[in-house]
Scaffold this motif. Structure first.
Motif, PDB file in Angstrom:
ATOM      1  N   GLN A  58      14.030  -3.926 -25.889  1.00 39.52           N
ATOM      2  CA  GLN A  58      13.304  -4.718 -24.908  1.00 39.52           C
ATOM      3  C   GLN A  58      11.795  -4.500 -25.027  1.00 39.52           C
ATOM      4  OE1 GLN A  58      14.886  -3.858 -21.024  1.00 39.52           O
ATOM      5  NE2 GLN A  58      16.917  -4.712 -21.475  1.00 39.52           N
ATOM      6  N   ALA A  59      11.415  -3.245 -25.255  1.00 42.12           N
ATOM      7  CA  ALA A  59       9.991  -2.957 -25.425  1.00 42.12           C
ATOM      8  C   ALA A  59       9.439  -3.658 -26.661  1.00 42.12           C
ATOM      9  CB  ALA A  59       9.767  -1.447 -25.518  1.00 42.12           C
ATOM     10  N   GLN A  60      10.205  -3.650 -27.763  1.00 45.94           N
ATOM     11  CA  GLN A  60       9.775  -4.332 -28.980  1.00 45.94           C
ATOM     12  C   GLN A  60       9.708  -5.844 -28.763  1.00 45.94           C
ATOM     13  OE1 GLN A  60       8.721  -2.804 -31.769  1.00 45.94           O
ATOM     14  NE2 GLN A  60       8.137  -4.839 -32.500  1.00 45.94           N
ATOM     15  N   MET A  61      10.681  -6.367 -27.984  1.00 48.18           N
ATOM     16  CA  MET A  61      10.672  -7.793 -27.690  1.00 48.18           C
ATOM     17  C   MET A  61       9.438  -8.166 -26.875  1.00 48.18           C
ATOM     18  SD  MET A  61      13.631 -10.040 -25.793  1.00 48.18           S
ATOM     19  CE  MET A  61      13.439  -9.074 -24.272  1.00 48.18           C
ATOM     20  N   LEU A  62       9.069  -7.320 -25.923  1.00 51.72           N
ATOM     21  CA  LEU A  62       7.861  -7.568 -25.145  1.00 51.72           C
ATOM     22  C   LEU A  62       6.609  -7.504 -26.024  1.00 51.72           C
ATOM     23  CD1 LEU A  62       8.668  -5.562 -21.882  1.00 51.72           C
ATOM     24  CD2 LEU A  62       8.681  -8.038 -22.194  1.00 51.72           C
ATOM     25  N   VAL A  63       6.611  -6.561 -26.973  1.00 52.26           N
ATOM     26  CA  VAL A  63       5.479  -6.467 -27.898  1.00 52.26           C
ATOM     27  C   VAL A  63       5.387  -7.732 -28.752  1.00 52.26           C
ATOM     28  CG1 VAL A  63       4.578  -5.237 -29.903  1.00 52.26           C
ATOM     29  CG2 VAL A  63       5.456  -3.958 -27.951  1.00 52.26           C
ATOM     30  N   ASN A  64       6.541  -8.206 -29.238  1.00 57.34           N
ATOM     31  CA  ASN A  64       6.550  -9.422 -30.043  1.00 57.34           C
ATOM     32  C   ASN A  64       6.118 -10.633 -29.224  1.00 57.34           C
ATOM     33  OD1 ASN A  64       7.463  -7.962 -32.254  1.00 57.34           O
ATOM     34  ND2 ASN A  64       9.623  -8.380 -31.812  1.00 57.34           N
ATOM     35  N   GLN A  65       6.578 -10.701 -27.973  1.00 59.62           N
ATOM     36  CA  GLN A  65       6.149 -11.793 -27.115  1.00 59.62           C
ATOM     37  C   GLN A  65       4.648 -11.740 -26.865  1.00 59.62           C
ATOM     38  OE1 GLN A  65       8.526 -11.552 -23.569  1.00 59.62           O
ATOM     39  NE2 GLN A  65      10.364 -12.420 -24.544  1.00 59.62           N
ATOM     40  N   GLY A  66       4.141 -10.526 -26.701  1.00 58.08           N
ATOM     41  CA  GLY A  66       2.697 -10.392 -26.532  1.00 58.08           C
ATOM     42  C   GLY A  66       1.932 -10.854 -27.754  1.00 58.08           C
ATOM     43  N   ARG A  67       2.465 -10.554 -28.936  1.00 56.22           N
ATOM     44  CA  ARG A  67       1.817 -11.026 -30.160  1.00 56.22           C
ATOM     45  C   ARG A  67       1.907 -12.535 -30.275  1.00 56.22           C
ATOM     46  NH1 ARG A  67       4.177  -6.569 -34.544  1.00 56.22           N
ATOM     47  NH2 ARG A  67       2.940  -4.773 -33.791  1.00 56.22           N
ATOM     48  N   ASN A  68       3.066 -13.092 -29.921  1.00 55.94           N
ATOM     49  CA  ASN A  68       3.224 -14.535 -30.006  1.00 55.94           C
ATOM     50  C   ASN A  68       2.325 -15.273 -29.022  1.00 55.94           C
ATOM     51  OD1 ASN A  68       5.162 -14.459 -32.048  1.00 55.94           O
ATOM     52  ND2 ASN A  68       6.854 -14.271 -30.596  1.00 55.94           N
ATOM     53  N   LEU A  69       2.002 -14.614 -27.916  1.00 60.60           N
ATOM     54  CA  LEU A  69       1.138 -15.236 -26.918  1.00 60.60           C
ATOM     55  C   LEU A  69      -0.331 -14.909 -27.128  1.00 60.60           C
ATOM     56  CD1 LEU A  69       3.307 -14.650 -23.701  1.00 60.60           C
ATOM     57  CD2 LEU A  69       3.088 -16.737 -25.052  1.00 60.60           C
ATOM     58  N   ALA A  70      -0.637 -14.072 -28.094  1.00 55.83           N
ATOM     59  CA  ALA A  70      -2.035 -13.712 -28.346  1.00 55.83           C
ATOM     60  C   ALA A  70      -2.789 -14.915 -28.902  1.00 55.83           C
ATOM     61  CB  ALA A  70      -2.107 -12.541 -29.325  1.00 55.83           C
ATOM     62  N   SER A  71      -3.966 -15.165 -28.347  1.00 57.08           N
ATOM     63  CA  SER A  71      -4.772 -16.317 -28.765  1.00 57.08           C
ATOM     64  C   SER A  71      -5.542 -15.992 -30.035  1.00 57.08           C
ATOM     65  CB  SER A  71      -5.744 -16.701 -27.648  1.00 57.08           C
ATOM     66  OG  SER A  71      -6.534 -17.802 -28.038  1.00 57.08           O
ATOM     67  N   LEU A  72      -5.787 -17.046 -30.838  1.00 54.47           N
ATOM     68  CA  LEU A  72      -6.526 -16.861 -32.087  1.00 54.47           C
ATOM     69  C   LEU A  72      -7.994 -16.548 -31.778  1.00 54.47           C
ATOM     70  CD1 LEU A  72      -6.091 -17.170 -35.201  1.00 54.47           C
ATOM     71  CD2 LEU A  72      -7.094 -19.436 -34.974  1.00 54.47           C
ATOM     72  N   PRO A  73      -8.532 -15.471 -32.320  1.00 49.19           N
ATOM     73  CA  PRO A  73      -9.925 -15.124 -32.011  1.00 49.19           C
ATOM     74  C   PRO A  73     -10.938 -16.054 -32.653  1.00 49.19           C
ATOM     75  CG  PRO A  73      -9.036 -13.611 -33.663  1.00 49.19           C
ATOM     76  CD  PRO A  73      -7.892 -14.469 -33.196  1.00 49.19           C
ATOM     77  N   LEU A  74     -10.519 -16.863 -33.621  1.00 49.68           N
ATOM     78  CA  LEU A  74     -11.434 -17.755 -34.335  1.00 49.68           C
ATOM     79  C   LEU A  74     -11.308 -19.168 -33.774  1.00 49.68           C
ATOM     80  CD1 LEU A  74     -13.363 -18.433 -36.706  1.00 49.68           C
ATOM     81  CD2 LEU A  74     -11.319 -18.770 -38.117  1.00 49.68           C
ATOM     82  N   SER A  75     -12.440 -19.823 -33.508  1.00 50.01           N
ATOM     83  CA  SER A  75     -12.441 -21.196 -33.014  1.00 50.01           C
ATOM     84  C   SER A  75     -13.579 -21.965 -33.685  1.00 50.01           C
ATOM     85  CB  SER A  75     -12.614 -21.228 -31.487  1.00 50.01           C
ATOM     86  OG  SER A  75     -12.692 -22.564 -31.029  1.00 50.01           O
ATOM     87  N   THR A  76     -13.229 -23.089 -34.314  1.00 48.75           N
ATOM     88  CA  THR A  76     -14.220 -23.959 -34.952  1.00 48.75           C
ATOM     89  C   THR A  76     -14.424 -25.252 -34.176  1.00 48.75           C
ATOM     90  OG1 THR A  76     -12.507 -24.977 -36.334  1.00 48.75           O
ATOM     91  CG2 THR A  76     -13.618 -23.036 -37.222  1.00 48.75           C
ATOM     92  N   LEU A  77     -13.905 -25.315 -32.960  1.00 51.89           N
ATOM     93  CA  LEU A  77     -13.953 -26.552 -32.186  1.00 51.89           C
ATOM     94  C   LEU A  77     -15.383 -26.972 -31.880  1.00 51.89           C
ATOM     95  CD1 LEU A  77     -12.472 -28.787 -30.690  1.00 51.89           C
ATOM     96  CD2 LEU A  77     -12.341 -27.289 -28.689  1.00 51.89           C
ATOM     97  N   SER A  78     -16.215 -26.016 -31.474  1.00 47.95           N
ATOM     98  CA  SER A  78     -17.597 -26.365 -31.122  1.00 47.95           C
ATOM     99  C   SER A  78     -18.345 -26.901 -32.343  1.00 47.95           C
ATOM    100  CB  SER A  78     -18.316 -25.135 -30.555  1.00 47.95           C
ATOM    101  OG  SER A  78     -18.334 -24.075 -31.508  1.00 47.95           O
ATOM    102  N   THR A  79     -18.106 -26.314 -33.495  1.00 44.47           N
ATOM    103  CA  THR A  79     -18.767 -26.794 -34.714  1.00 44.47           C
ATOM    104  C   THR A  79     -18.311 -28.207 -35.068  1.00 44.47           C
ATOM    105  OG1 THR A  79     -18.897 -24.522 -35.539  1.00 44.47           O
ATOM    106  CG2 THR A  79     -19.209 -26.289 -37.145  1.00 44.47           C
TER     107      THR A  79
END
Length: 244
Positions: A58-79
């Motif tokens: 369950q702890a590993q599943m929560l870690v994986n869910q956290g990774r899957n929900l982590a937002s991409l730190p890179l954004s080129t939208l403004s450019t």
């Protein structure tokens, strides 16, 4: 005789006492109960181990869910938005005839189709000059837009490299999806650049073709205007004498 009996009595008493003590110890120990207790303890330990494994999963599943929900730190939208705004502003600076249906209808009617033999030479020349300026302006606008599109290539290449690298090293599904979405947005912006460039090139070519067609119509109008005059009739001219 008295002293000899005492040790014998003591030995018999000790033997009876030891026998009773041994019998008491054997009565307390129950082998079946001991085995059952051992089995219960083993099952309890197995249940605890299963619970620990389940909690770890369950702890590993929560870690994986956290990774899957982590937002991409890179954004080129403004450019991308900035580049699109610059291209749109460049299109809005179209000279003489703008990218507007109303503007095209009005100015095209004035300079390209309103030609008749009744117009003066100065009016025909003025319209021809306007058409020439429109063609030159159209080619200049197309060249400016081409320069803008070519100038976007280095930044697009850098953004594409960063997004592909971010997608390949993404920690979860959300980061990979966001990287893919930004790649699609980059491709969409590139397609809009191509569309704008095609529109500018087509506008310049159409203005030139329209100018040539209108010049032919203007030449016909000038010919009709010239042919309306009467032919030249020579007349005798009297030259006064000088008196000498």
């Amino acid at each position: 005789m008295r002293y000899r009996l005492i040790p014998a009595v003591m030995v018999v008493a000790f033997t009876v006492s030891a026998s009773q003590s041994a019998h008491a110890q054997w009565a307390v120990y129950d082998g079946a109960n001991h085995v059952e207790n051992v089995l219960i303890a083993a099952r309890t330990l197995q249940q605890i181990d299963n619970q620990i494994t389940s909690l770890a999963n369950q702890a590993q599943m929560l870690v994986n869910q956290g990774r899957n929900l982590a937002s991409l730190p890179l954004s080129t939208l403004s450019t991308l938005q900035s580049t699109i705004s610059q291209t749109t502003a460049l299109l809005a600076q179209a000279q003489n005839i703008a990218y507007s249906v109303q503007s095209v209808e009005q100015q095209y009617q004035q300079s390209y189709t309103s030609l008749s033999s009744g117009m003066s030479d100065s009016a025909l020349f003025s319209q021809a000059q306007t058409r020439w300026q429109n063609s030159v302006g159209g080619f200049e606008d197309a060249l400016k837009l081409q320069a803008r599109v070519v100038g976007n290539i280095p930044s697009d290449s850098s953004a594409m490299t960063q997004l592909v690298s971010a997608s390949q090293s993404s920690a979860g599904a959300l980061q990979a999806a966001q990287a893919g979405n930004q790649l699609l947005a980059l491709q969409s912006r590139q397609l809009s650049d191509i569309q704008a460039e095609l529109a500018a090139n087509g506008r310049a070519a159409d203005l030139e073709r329209a100018r040539q067609a209108a010049n032919e119509a203007g030449a016909e109008a000038q010919y009709q205007h010239f042919s309306q005059y009467d032919a030249y009739v020579p007349q005798a001219v009297a030259i006064p004498s000088s008196g000498y």
